[in-house]
Enzyme design. Sequence first.
Site, PDB file in Angstrom:
ATOM      1  N   ASP A 486       0.818  -1.214   0.000  1.00  0.00           N
ATOM      2  CA  ASP A 486       0.000   0.000   0.000  1.00  0.00           C
ATOM      3  C   ASP A 486       0.851   1.264   0.000  1.00  0.00           C
ATOM      4  OD1 ASP A 486       0.760  -0.082   2.676  1.00  0.00           O
ATOM      5  OD2 ASP A 486      -1.179  -0.847   3.331  1.00  0.00           O
TER       6      ASP A 486
HETATM    7  C1  BGC Z   1       2.849   1.569   6.123  1.00  0.00           C
HETATM    8  C2  BGC Z   1       2.185   0.311   5.625  1.00  0.00           C
HETATM    9  C3  BGC Z   1       0.789   0.255   6.180  1.00  0.00           C
HETATM   10  C4  BGC Z   1       0.037   1.510   5.814  1.00  0.00           C
HETATM   11  C5  BGC Z   1      -1.404   1.425   6.276  1.00  0.00           C
HETATM   12  C6  BGC Z   1       1.994   2.772   5.821  1.00  0.00           C
HETATM   13  O1  BGC Z   1       2.563   3.906   6.376  1.00  0.00           O
HETATM   14  O2  BGC Z   1       4.129   1.690   5.565  1.00  0.00           O
HETATM   15  O3  BGC Z   1       2.918  -0.826   5.991  1.00  0.00           O
HETATM   16  O4  BGC Z   1       0.134  -0.850   5.687  1.00  0.00           O
HETATM   17  O5  BGC Z   1       0.704   2.625   6.314  1.00  0.00           O
HETATM   18  O6  BGC Z   1      -1.875   2.306   7.142  1.00  0.00           O
HETATM   19  C1  NOJ Z   2       0.785  -3.495   6.271  1.00  0.00           C
HETATM   20  C2  NOJ Z   2      -0.673  -3.565   5.976  1.00  0.00           C
HETATM   21  O1  NOJ Z   2      -1.392  -3.995   7.095  1.00  0.00           O
HETATM   22  C3  NOJ Z   2      -0.980  -4.448   4.824  1.00  0.00           C
HETATM   23  O2  NOJ Z   2      -2.319  -4.373   4.483  1.00  0.00           O
HETATM   24  C4  NOJ Z   2      -0.097  -4.088   3.667  1.00  0.00           C
HETATM   25  O3  NOJ Z   2      -0.393  -4.968   2.647  1.00  0.00           O
HETATM   26  C5  NOJ Z   2       1.353  -4.116   4.032  1.00  0.00           C
HETATM   27  N1  NOJ Z   2       1.557  -3.218   5.100  1.00  0.00           N
HETATM   28  C6  NOJ Z   2       2.294  -3.818   2.886  1.00  0.00           C
HETATM   29  O4  NOJ Z   2       2.307  -2.476   2.554  1.00  0.00           O
END
Ligand code: BGC
Ligand code: NOJ
Length: 831
Positions: A486
Amino acid sequence: MAEKKYGHFDDANREYVITDPKTPWPWINYLGNEDFFSLISNTAGGYSFYKDAKFRRLTRYRYNGVPMDNGGRYFYIKDGDTVWNPGWKPCKTPLDSYECRHGMNYTRITGSKNGVEASVLFFVPLHTWAEVQKMTLKNQTKEVKTLKVFSFAEWCLWNAATDMENFQRNFSTGEVEVEGSTLYHKTEYRERRNHYAFYTVNTEIQGYDTDRESFIGLYNEFAEPEAVMEGKPRNSFAHGWSPIASHYIEVTLQPGESRDLIFLLGYVENEQDKKFSAKKVINKEKAHQLIKKFDTTEKVDAAFAELNQYWDNLLNIFTVKSGNDKLDRMVNIWNQYQCMITFCMSRSASFFESGIGRGMGFRDSNQDLVGFVHQIPTRARQRIIDIASTQFPDGGCYHQYQPLTKRGNNDIGGGFNDDPCWLIFGTVAYIKETGDFSILSEQVPFDNQSGSEVSLFEHLKISMNHIINNLGPHKLPLIGRADWNDCLNLNCFSWDPNESFQTTENKGEGSKAESLMIAGLFVVTGKDYIALCKQLAKEASNCREGEIAGLAEEDYLVEADRMQQAVDAMSEAVKQYGWDGEWFLRAYDFFGNKIGSNENEEGKIFIESQGWCTMAGIGQEEGLCGKALDSAKERLECEHGMVLNNPAYTTYHVEMGEISSYPEGYKENAGIFCHNNPWVIIGETVAGRGNDAWNHYTKILPSYVEEKYQTLHKVEPYVNCQMVAGKDAAKPGEGKNSWLTGTAAWMWYTVSEFILGIKPDYEGLNIDPCLPSTAHEYEVTRKFRGGEYHIVVKNPEGREKGVKQITVDGKVIDGTIIPCSAGKHEVIVQM
Ligand code: BGC
Ligand code: NOJ
């Protein structure tokens, strides 16, 4: 150089034993597994909540405090002039002995000082909205000891978010009641809340405090509460400010004598018309009943035995005996335990997730299911329905929902185009485990709107369609806001530091941004969907009604056909536009430029598409999978696991978004994002490369890391963390974001189904191990749909893959699927 060790595994007791309270980071555990939860660190820090860490926070916690890990359930013992805590904090009085045992939903912290031992067992009894704290005090000296014991808990004003910000209101709302030894917290009960909390102890108290300032002193720390230091409770009554609960108990112990004190921190809900017993007086009936259930050592011990029995039963569903303790303890105990925790918490409450940021994630919770479904299928079933109920009619979905309300929201963004696929992933895992096709007939609403219900099967169908309906110029899936990664925000173009990458406006219009990760995911889940349709065709023709979820044999066959074409087309598109020569591309950006290509300066190769496209077996015959796996090994692997991308981005790329916001080696920018390592590992097993799979697997297996790196790794050595600093980081190998990560479920899925090779399937257990050549024999006991299978896998020649023969109860079977049947079965598998 040998690193300092802070603890060790105790497999016989299913515990991790911490022997030094100054762990490199608080090492925590979770109490409760249903509605009432607590987080507890090895020094008794942490907090409790009911169902929802944001909306029903019982006790207050200060994240990122100085010193670290401030706030918790603290017991102060004043013995003469010495004040100490069994868990060392907050007084940090040097202890004569200290031990913390984290077990399955319980923690036991034992400290001793000057001949007094205090051991506190913390747990949430099954089906109970309360945390039990059983303290056993022992006088180990030859003299009489007179101790002053103070308990301490600080109430949170329920909503953990506003609790931390709206002080102009909060400092005037706090209300409490005191009745005997029970201290009640009833802030906002006078108006819209119908719940309160209490803290009690099963003995007469000699004093109490309910007002923080009176107890601690305005300029004091938790380490020096005035009342404790002076040995005198204030009997304070909170009006506004910060309500707390502290009991004061005088304990006299003869030489050798020991005594139990049972504290209970509970939560109660009342019906609207039964809120009060008199004007302004809360109805305490339910509290009294709850208190009575745990007011003696015998009752508490029985409840604790029940909890242990519960875990015996859960962990007996799948056990391995391999002769390798490091593998066995992860498979038999800790990996499964972590899966329960991620199932319960999703990504909401840990020492890295504040409990107010994120609720239950659509993609996260679906993935968590593969680690949990064998444990308690009925709860998995309900979860699937809850998740699907937040979907939209076009197959898109809310990215998360709050556990208390179960309503989807956009608080952490939306429009991630991988999301719908995960519903198939989770649902198929459930049906394969249980054989329960009836879930597909459940009527499930869209966006929780009653009247909009369609069958769950229909939800799966529109999930697949959402991908098919959102293809880009190369016939590959449009990425939307981002896919699983994401932080790959290809449509975001943000120059404003006040915007969150996750929620800022998505400039999707005219975008050519496509994802190879979703392409692979679509092929994997598409194949699952096709197999499901074919199975449903069979089931429909065999059942009395001739249909399932409103569809007959023929309908399912047509649907399977339609999807086969879509899957084939996707595989073709990947081969044609998604292959870079030595590995799979990662994406096309907004303008249609390649990401994850040798042509790029940085971010030449990404892990996600190597994982998903090899799991999907795309281009297997043409040798693409083998090449992609070799490239991943060559470019992504390091001592601590495989990094997400390489080379790391060294500057901010506006067309890429959050991924390039992270310094090199951290998080999504070339961190070892453990969650995705299993994708490549499974890809390795699909390709039959058992040695490579094992090598990648053990690099991120906590028990292997535990042995090598406790100080460097920093976070709990008994569970996986989301991210380990990658090879480009300042400190490669340093872990962060422990506990709440999809890594748990994926590690379980990988080891149970792809390495040990016990795969639930519609008709039975499919046996298909992929092993390192050093694995010559192991046994698995698997309970499955009423049967119990004792499976011995024999691999004298050290083969990596390929089952030669299977006998079930002495008879050779055709193929590799052990058919379901009740009772105990002996299975011998020859590799
Ligand atoms: C993080 C991700 C996380 C996302 C969702 C980002 O800042 O790097 O790992 O899934 O926030 O809130
Ligand atoms: C953490 C999030 O919970 C998950 O939904 C996402 O896929 C990963 N980060 C990778 O960005």
